[in-house]
Design a protein around this motif. Structure first.
Motif, PDB file in Angstrom:
ATOM      1  N   ALA A   1      -8.024  -3.217   6.507  1.00 33.31           N
ATOM      2  CA  ALA A   1      -7.551  -4.565   6.170  1.00 33.31           C
ATOM      3  C   ALA A   1      -7.250  -5.304   7.465  1.00 33.31           C
ATOM      4  O   ALA A   1      -6.115  -5.699   7.724  1.00 33.31           O
ATOM      5  N   MET A   2      -8.276  -5.456   8.279  1.00 32.82           N
ATOM      6  CA  MET A   2      -8.083  -6.120   9.575  1.00 32.82           C
ATOM      7  C   MET A   2      -8.171  -7.638   9.422  1.00 32.82           C
ATOM      8  O   MET A   2      -8.814  -8.142   8.505  1.00 32.82           O
ATOM      9  N   ARG A   3      -7.495  -8.352  10.296  1.00 33.42           N
ATOM     10  CA  ARG A   3      -7.582  -9.820  10.322  1.00 33.42           C
ATOM     11  C   ARG A   3      -7.785 -10.248  11.766  1.00 33.42           C
ATOM     12  O   ARG A   3      -6.828 -10.502  12.503  1.00 33.42           O
ATOM     13  N   ILE A   4      -9.053 -10.304  12.165  1.00 30.61           N
ATOM     14  CA  ILE A   4      -9.387 -10.672  13.532  1.00 30.61           C
ATOM     15  C   ILE A   4      -9.135 -12.168  13.723  1.00 30.61           C
ATOM     16  O   ILE A   4      -9.615 -12.995  12.960  1.00 30.61           O
ATOM     17  N   GLY A   5      -8.378 -12.494  14.754  1.00 25.28           N
ATOM     18  CA  GLY A   5      -8.032 -13.890  15.006  1.00 25.28           C
ATOM     19  C   GLY A   5      -6.763 -14.335  14.322  1.00 25.28           C
ATOM     20  O   GLY A   5      -6.295 -15.457  14.546  1.00 25.28           O
ATOM     21  N   GLY A   6      -6.196 -13.458  13.486  1.00 27.86           N
ATOM     22  CA  GLY A   6      -4.922 -13.758  12.844  1.00 27.86           C
ATOM     23  C   GLY A   6      -4.980 -14.957  11.915  1.00 27.86           C
ATOM     24  O   GLY A   6      -6.039 -15.508  11.614  1.00 27.86           O
ATOM     25  N   THR A   7      -3.805 -15.368  11.476  1.00 28.14           N
ATOM     26  CA  THR A   7      -3.720 -16.508  10.568  1.00 28.14           C
ATOM     27  C   THR A   7      -4.082 -17.807  11.272  1.00 28.14           C
ATOM     28  O   THR A   7      -4.562 -18.753  10.639  1.00 28.14           O
ATOM     29  N   CYS A   8      -3.888 -17.859  12.576  1.00 22.14           N
ATOM     30  CA  CYS A   8      -4.308 -19.053  13.333  1.00 22.14           C
ATOM     31  C   CYS A   8      -5.807 -19.281  13.175  1.00 22.14           C
ATOM     32  O   CYS A   8      -6.258 -20.420  13.005  1.00 22.14           O
ATOM     33  N   GLY A   9      -6.591 -18.205  13.225  1.00 17.58           N
ATOM     34  CA  GLY A   9      -8.025 -18.322  13.032  1.00 17.58           C
ATOM     35  C   GLY A   9      -8.362 -18.838  11.649  1.00 17.58           C
ATOM     36  O   GLY A   9      -9.294 -19.639  11.476  1.00 17.58           O
TER      37      GLY A   9
ATOM     38  N   TRP B   1     -14.006   8.566   4.094  1.00 20.96           N
ATOM     39  CA  TRP B   1     -14.355   7.401   3.282  1.00 20.96           C
ATOM     40  C   TRP B   1     -13.606   6.194   3.832  1.00 20.96           C
ATOM     41  O   TRP B   1     -12.392   6.258   4.068  1.00 20.96           O
ATOM     42  N   VAL B   2     -14.324   5.099   4.021  1.00 18.96           N
ATOM     43  CA  VAL B   2     -13.694   3.838   4.415  1.00 18.96           C
ATOM     44  C   VAL B   2     -13.607   2.956   3.176  1.00 18.96           C
ATOM     45  O   VAL B   2     -14.629   2.624   2.563  1.00 18.96           O
ATOM     46  N   ILE B   3     -12.395   2.611   2.788  1.00 17.75           N
ATOM     47  CA  ILE B   3     -12.149   1.735   1.636  1.00 17.75           C
ATOM     48  C   ILE B   3     -11.832   0.358   2.202  1.00 17.75           C
ATOM     49  O   ILE B   3     -10.769   0.150   2.797  1.00 17.75           O
ATOM     50  N   ASN B   4     -12.772  -0.553   2.054  1.00 17.94           N
ATOM     51  CA  ASN B   4     -12.670  -1.834   2.741  1.00 17.94           C
ATOM     52  C   ASN B   4     -12.113  -2.925   1.841  1.00 17.94           C
ATOM     53  O   ASN B   4     -12.661  -3.215   0.787  1.00 17.94           O
TER      54      ASN B   4
ATOM     55  N   GLY C   1      -2.782  -4.603 -11.435  1.00 19.19           N
ATOM     56  CA  GLY C   1      -2.164  -3.553 -10.653  1.00 19.19           C
ATOM     57  C   GLY C   1      -2.177  -3.808  -9.165  1.00 19.19           C
ATOM     58  O   GLY C   1      -1.489  -3.133  -8.414  1.00 19.19           O
ATOM     59  N   GLY C   2      -2.951  -4.772  -8.704  1.00 19.60           N
ATOM     60  CA  GLY C   2      -3.012  -5.038  -7.280  1.00 19.60           C
ATOM     61  C   GLY C   2      -4.035  -4.159  -6.580  1.00 19.60           C
ATOM     62  O   GLY C   2      -4.374  -3.064  -7.046  1.00 19.60           O
ATOM     63  N   TYR C   3      -4.535  -4.661  -5.454  1.00 22.39           N
ATOM     64  CA  TYR C   3      -5.592  -3.926  -4.756  1.00 22.39           C
ATOM     65  C   TYR C   3      -5.131  -2.564  -4.262  1.00 22.39           C
ATOM     66  O   TYR C   3      -5.934  -1.634  -4.133  1.00 22.39           O
ATOM     67  N   GLU C   4      -3.823  -2.410  -4.015  1.00 24.19           N
ATOM     68  CA  GLU C   4      -3.328  -1.113  -3.555  1.00 24.19           C
ATOM     69  C   GLU C   4      -3.473  -0.050  -4.638  1.00 24.19           C
ATOM     70  O   GLU C   4      -3.746   1.124  -4.333  1.00 24.19           O
ATOM     71  N   HIS C   5      -3.338  -0.432  -5.902  1.00 21.40           N
ATOM     72  CA  HIS C   5      -3.530   0.518  -6.999  1.00 21.40           C
ATOM     73  C   HIS C   5      -5.003   0.878  -7.161  1.00 21.40           C
ATOM     74  O   HIS C   5      -5.339   2.025  -7.457  1.00 21.40           O
ATOM     75  N   VAL C   6      -5.876  -0.112  -6.980  1.00 21.43           N
ATOM     76  CA  VAL C   6      -7.307   0.174  -7.025  1.00 21.43           C
ATOM     77  C   VAL C   6      -7.681   1.162  -5.926  1.00 21.43           C
ATOM     78  O   VAL C   6      -8.418   2.134  -6.151  1.00 21.43           O
ATOM     79  N   ALA C   7      -7.153   0.938  -4.716  1.00 22.38           N
ATOM     80  CA  ALA C   7      -7.440   1.832  -3.595  1.00 22.38           C
ATOM     81  C   ALA C   7      -6.939   3.243  -3.879  1.00 22.38           C
ATOM     82  O   ALA C   7      -7.631   4.230  -3.587  1.00 22.38           O
ATOM     83  N   LEU C   8      -5.736   3.350  -4.441  1.00 21.64           N
ATOM     84  CA  LEU C   8      -5.185   4.670  -4.736  1.00 21.64           C
ATOM     85  C   LEU C   8      -6.003   5.376  -5.813  1.00 21.64           C
ATOM     86  O   LEU C   8      -6.281   6.582  -5.701  1.00 21.64           O
TER      87      LEU C   8
ATOM     88  N   VAL D   1       0.833  -1.201   0.000  1.00 21.80           N
ATOM     89  CA  VAL D   1       0.000   0.000   0.000  1.00 21.80           C
ATOM     90  C   VAL D   1       0.869   1.253   0.000  1.00 21.80           C
ATOM     91  O   VAL D   1       0.645   2.194  -0.773  1.00 21.80           O
ATOM     92  N   LEU D   2       1.868   1.264   0.858  1.00 24.93           N
ATOM     93  CA  LEU D   2       2.700   2.457   0.966  1.00 24.93           C
ATOM     94  C   LEU D   2       3.545   2.685  -0.275  1.00 24.93           C
ATOM     95  O   LEU D   2       3.905   3.831  -0.583  1.00 24.93           O
TER      96      LEU D   2
END
Length: 444
Positions: free
Chosen positions: A79-87, A136-139, A316-323, A16-17
């Motif tokens: 881009a939250m991940r509740i429970g992490g990869t273990c979940g 704006w929240v870009i989810n 372009g990847g989701y980061e390009h779509v967001a931008l 993203v950055l």
């Protein structure tokens, strides 16, 4: 402007950055805030970004306080991940153990992910409504369509993004010999469940000629994945995730026979964070190696052994779509893209068989006045049946997570097209509640 990244310690933050480092960026972002519940992971990501040498980045701040993070934000990438990869591993394995698909966005695994994520997504929506109501929240928190629709019940300025639909459009346009900007197209569906149905240049639909030509279809992974004959029988090109519907039995067998995606990422990313923390001066090097391996193995179960991952240059990847989305909204420079929006955001129902507030994915125009979905041809036949069935299940998922009503969760799982037994649905739900504290909390 302040940009907030929710999940700021997540592995894909440097992607993203990277797009914000463009010296010709047409918008003025003065601060990027990384919000995460883990200080350690945020520190690792700051080291990675510094060592990757991105120039021209705005000031980067970090916090573990959601209110502090949201205050003053103009745009929020979630881009939250509740429970992490273990979940995620639990989601996958408990489904596979019962002979049904274990995948984080489709079917039972996706619904388990939603059950544990919706409460936290709603907390974010409430915080934005109170402390940054114009933001704006870009989810792109998965399962994106469900999370976007839930959040919009609190904060209407939430839009879902995904790079797979526009990537398909751009690759198809390239095969036809045109840039995406020079063609018009018809695409409709849900997140990870949609079809490209026309690709028009100067009044001529180019899609039939692409579908009729093996050499052209060979350049589209979506077509290779489901088979040229099936694409021709449809007369349209499906989103790559429809592989899991068209080849359910085969995909379950392929995933169950080896390491799941969650298990792969749990080991791979766990190793990355451990190495990056132990060798902070090499964090960027470790990230690049891990990232390349991660991308090369994405959806490997849908490809023949040795077959390469599709070229990302077109998507372009989701980061390009967001931008692109953020730039159009902030600068007023018009853009066209496929987004997750409400069925009635155009002032009329795009899919009349769905509820007004149902989040769907369709082409939209975006500028300083907001987001306007474009009318699409009617959705008909088996595709309409699949969309209406899955959307009805998604709405049960939302209702179950918001009320804590376990019976609604059972109905959602039992009604999904990829779950073939109400007994299995009840059993897998009980397993998710028993083995994942975040799911148990939702239904406590």
């Amino acid at each position: 402007m302040k940009l907030l990244l929710v999940g700021g310690g997540g592995f894909r933050v440097p992607q993203v950055l990277s797009v914000l480092a463009d010296p010709d960026l047409p918008i003025n972002i003065t601060e990027v805030c990384l919000y995460d519940v883990s200080d350690a992971r945020v520190s690792v990501m700051k080291n990675v970004v510094t060592q990757l040498g991105y120039a021209n980045l705005p000031t980067i701040s970090t916090t573990t306080d959601m209110v502090d993070a949201v205050k003053g934000s103009d745009f929020i990438f979630s881009a939250m991940r509740i429970g992490g990869t273990c979940g995620r591993v639990v989601d996958e394995r408990e489904a596979l153990a019962r002979g049904i698909l274990g995948q984080e966005t489709v079917g039972a695994g996706g619904y388990a992910y939603a059950f544990r994520t919706i409460p936290e997504a709603m907390r974010l929506a409430e915080t934005v409504k109170t402390h940054a109501p114009d933001a704006w929240v870009i989810n792109f928190t998965n399962p994106a369509g469900i999370i976007t629709q839930a959040m919009r019940t609190v904060h209407p300025r939430v839009v879902g993004i995904c790079d797979t639909p526009i990537g398909l459009v751009r690759r198809a346009a390239n095969v036809a010999g045109h840039a995406e900007a020079d063609i018009s197209y018809d695409y409709v569906g849900l997140n990870h469940l949609g079809w490209l149905r026309s690709l028009t240049h100067e009044g001529t639909d180019l899609l039939p000629s692409i579908i009729a030509d093996d050499a052209k279809l060979e350049h589209l992974e979506e077509a290779r994945t489901v088979g040229f004959d099936w694409v021709r029988s449809l007369g349209m090109i499906p989103n790559e995730y429809l592989y899991y519907y068209y080849y359910n039995r085969e995909s379950v067998a392929a995933i169950a026979s080896g390491q799941t995606r969650g298990e792969f990422l749990l080991h791979q990313q766990g190793d990355f964070y451990e190495r990056a923390a132990a060798e902070p001066d090499r964090a960027g090097e470790h990230w690049l190696r891990t990232h390349n391996e991660r991308e090369a193995t994405y959806m490997a179960e849908s490809r023949e052994e040795g077959e390469a991952r599709r070229d990302e240059d077109m998507g372009g990847g989701y980061e390009h779509v967001a931008l692109e989305l953020m730039t159009a909204l902030a600068s007023g420079i018009p853009a066209r893209m496929i987004l997750g929006v409400a069925n009635n955001d155009a002032g009329q129902l795009i899919v009349p068989q769905l509820r007004d507030d149902a989040v769907i994915e369709v082409p939209c125009t975006v500028d300083g006045n907001g987001i306007r979905p474009l009318p699409q041809a009617p959705l008909t036949g088996p595709e309409l049946g699949l969309v209406t069935s899955v959307k009805a299940c998604e709405e049960l998922v939302i209702d179950a997570a918001l009320t804590g009503e376990k019976t609604l969760a059972w109905r959602a799982l039992a009604s999904h097209p990829l779950v073939d037994s109400i007994a299995v649905a009840k059993d897998v739900l009980d397993a998710y509640i028993d083995k994942n504290p975040d799911v148990a909390k939702t239904f406590s």
